[in-house]
Design an enzyme around this catalytic site. Sequence first.
Site, PDB file in Angstrom:
ATOM      1  N   SER A  82       0.840  -1.195   0.000  1.00  0.00           N
ATOM      2  CA  SER A  82       0.000   0.000   0.000  1.00  0.00           C
ATOM      3  C   SER A  82       0.872   1.241   0.000  1.00  0.00           C
ATOM      4  CB  SER A  82      -0.903   0.020   1.232  1.00  0.00           C
ATOM      5  OG  SER A  82      -0.137   0.249   2.410  1.00  0.00           O
ATOM      6  N   ASP A  83       0.338   2.324  -0.582  1.00  0.00           N
ATOM      7  CA  ASP A  83       0.930   3.628  -0.304  1.00  0.00           C
ATOM      8  C   ASP A  83       0.709   3.904   1.175  1.00  0.00           C
ATOM      9  OD1 ASP A  83       2.106   6.120  -0.556  1.00  0.00           O
ATOM     10  OD2 ASP A  83       0.972   6.663  -2.351  1.00  0.00           O
ATOM     11  N   TRP A  84       1.407   4.887   1.715  1.00  0.00           N
ATOM     12  CA  TRP A  84       1.415   5.097   3.153  1.00  0.00           C
ATOM     13  C   TRP A  84       0.053   5.595   3.641  1.00  0.00           C
ATOM     14  CZ3 TRP A  84       5.138   2.805   1.298  1.00  0.00           C
ATOM     15  CH2 TRP A  84       6.308   2.517   1.978  1.00  0.00           C
TER      16      TRP A  84
ATOM     17  N   ALA B 151      -2.746   4.229   2.590  1.00  0.00           N
ATOM     18  CA  ALA B 151      -3.734   4.037   1.520  1.00  0.00           C
ATOM     19  C   ALA B 151      -4.618   2.832   1.788  1.00  0.00           C
ATOM     20  CB  ALA B 151      -3.026   3.872   0.175  1.00  0.00           C
TER      21      ALA B 151
END
Length: 763
Positions: free
Chosen positions: A382-384, A386
């Site tokens: 995941s993006d941070w 997300a």
Amino acid sequence: MARRKDLSGSREGLLRSNNVIPLRRSLEEAYRSSSEDEELDELELLQEGGTSQYKSRTRYRDEANGLNTPTSAYEKATDMRGKARSPLRRIGRACRPSRTCLIVTFIMLAGLIALLSGSGYWVYKNAPVDGQSPPWYPSPRGGTLNSWRESYEKAEAMVKKMSLLEKVNVTTGVGWSQDLCVGNTGPASSVGFPSLCLQDGPLGIRFADHSTAFPAALTVGATWNKDLMYKRGRAHGLEAKLKGINVLLGPSMGPIGRMPAGGRNWEGFGSDPVLQAVGASETIKGIQDEGVMATAKHYIANEQEHFRQAFEWGLPNAMSSNIDDRTLHELYLWPFAESIKVGVAAVMCSYNMVNNSYACGNSKLLNGILKDELGFQGFVQSDWLAQRSGVASALAGLDMTMPGDGLRWLDGNSLFGPSLTMAILNGSLPTERIQDMATRIIAAWYRLGQDDKSRWPAPPPEGEGGPNFSSWTNDEVGLIHQGSDDKTTAVVNKFVDVQGEGENFHGRLAQKIAAEGTVLVKNEDNILPLSRQGWSSQEKPEGDVKYRVGVFGEDAGPGKGPNVCPDRGCNQGTLASGWGSGAADFPYLVTPLKALESAFDFSKVHLTSYLTNTPSIKTTPSIVEDQELCIVFINSDGGEGYIASDGIQGDRNDLHPQKGGDDLVKGVAAGCGKGKGSTIVVVHAIGPVIVEEWVDILGVKAVLLANLPGKESGNALVDVLFGDVDASGRLPYTVGKSLDDYGEGGKILYYPNAVIPQQDFKE
């Protein structure tokens, strides 16, 4: 801050500690094929929880409206001045304080407050019921390609020896600032699998010392040179390895640049899907040839910063990019497909929703397209922050959560971690899924040769490997776990210089890329290349007269220094990088003025500089009238949405030069040499800039779009100005005459158009 173990505040797919709420009617249903199932509702628990609370607020409001109001004493009062009253007197009497007025006003205010509170609560709790993205289950298992077979055999053997907690450890970040890198996974100590260090970014190593700030990918794209794309990736990967980084968070291929004012377009290679795909794949090959795992990001349709992330813009949910299958495949997916073809180790899912389902919990995108259709063998991270669900996102194909916090920064309530362990133990998540999640991560580790202790020594206490820098302090000695209440200190910054030496000095490569990525869009009367002696043989007057050059604009100089603002989050001095997590600290920055001072022969040239965008041309016209040549520097900055500067909140407000750049060019060009001088305009920008106000002015002889050149900015520009390097750069984007030239889809959505902002991709 110690990580909290209370799970009661978790949402959407997490198991409550005191009340288990299954996401599906049965485990079999959760793992049925896509044709038989429905998409998981990631925010179902949130929606259910919100209904009763909203109703209770409504009842309170109704009770408030039912208050008994006593008769006012003023109602019986008699106006002794008779019936003949002026309109003003009537208004005055109507506005005269009374108990009834006060009570009615109070009721109205109470009702309004209740209405607004209820509406606000509804906004924050409202979510799409099912989304509009078709379901795709179960998540395909990795290990299906021959090129990955050996790595998977080793990984499967290791995973079999791991405990359940270790498998979960491998998939879960330890939390923001809880270890030295921006992302850190837990180890599996019993089998010798280390904690992985994940670090930004696509331009250089974020938060690191003695490393190269390369030209941005947009500048690399402007070279249209596959060899330079590969070499930059190779140098970047080498620096990451020497800093002890396992996973480099780049390259970026989304946003692709659909909206020219998009804040993060500069992190990608250009708005052409093929150019973006070639730039990304060559960069990945270079990074991974050094044994570092590359990350293809941000998957997918994350084309603007406004409303990209839940809570970042005051709304509880991110915007939804609504996109049809053909548009997705022919434009936005292409770079990711090419990245998978060359064996990228990781793919980062983005913050936004796609078809009203969060990208990091969208089974169609992760299971159906990425892992099934494209045959992706690596892991999805995941993006941070997300990740917006727990079990649902794991079933949908998410393999690793970053940074390991929950729905908010440093909340200590991970959506994986202990919650994932509980989900496996009670059967909400099949054991086959956690096996595949851990195996994908470890297989990528084996495939990049990171099990080789001669190249990747074990981190302390077993060895001297691991990251040799801290993302959280510049001091040599500092806290190991900065974000926690653990006060253990150690040497966290060893100040290892990874920029190379001699012929292998990475500054040489950065300079070459920046020069070849400079685009010459106007060159009238062959004013370029310039002569270091100033006068050309045809122009030189009689006598010993020096050639006079004036340099104008804040963008030509150092400002307050290249690193004065965190993550380069302001526009001051010369612009060599956009801002945000994709930026890096400059070990140094060669300004255009400094390079010009070194390039001209001062025995024959007189150079003066005015490092401001508002020189006193009107009051002191001689500063331009006395010049034979005027070089004007202007720029346009932007970046990631968590930073705002000079009224720019990530995405640019328009495509015009910033800080009065248009007026600066027009003022200088009008007066340069009393109308007989020549003006050269240099533009540094994160994307296309509208030049219509001045590009056709008679005195403007040359225009160079230098993009974002990195630490060797001035030297690269001088190479082009004086003809040492051919001006071979080509546009990686379209330069329109106005924003309207990009069509309706090219415009940023600056204000929400729904509770969950909606943006339709109708290409």
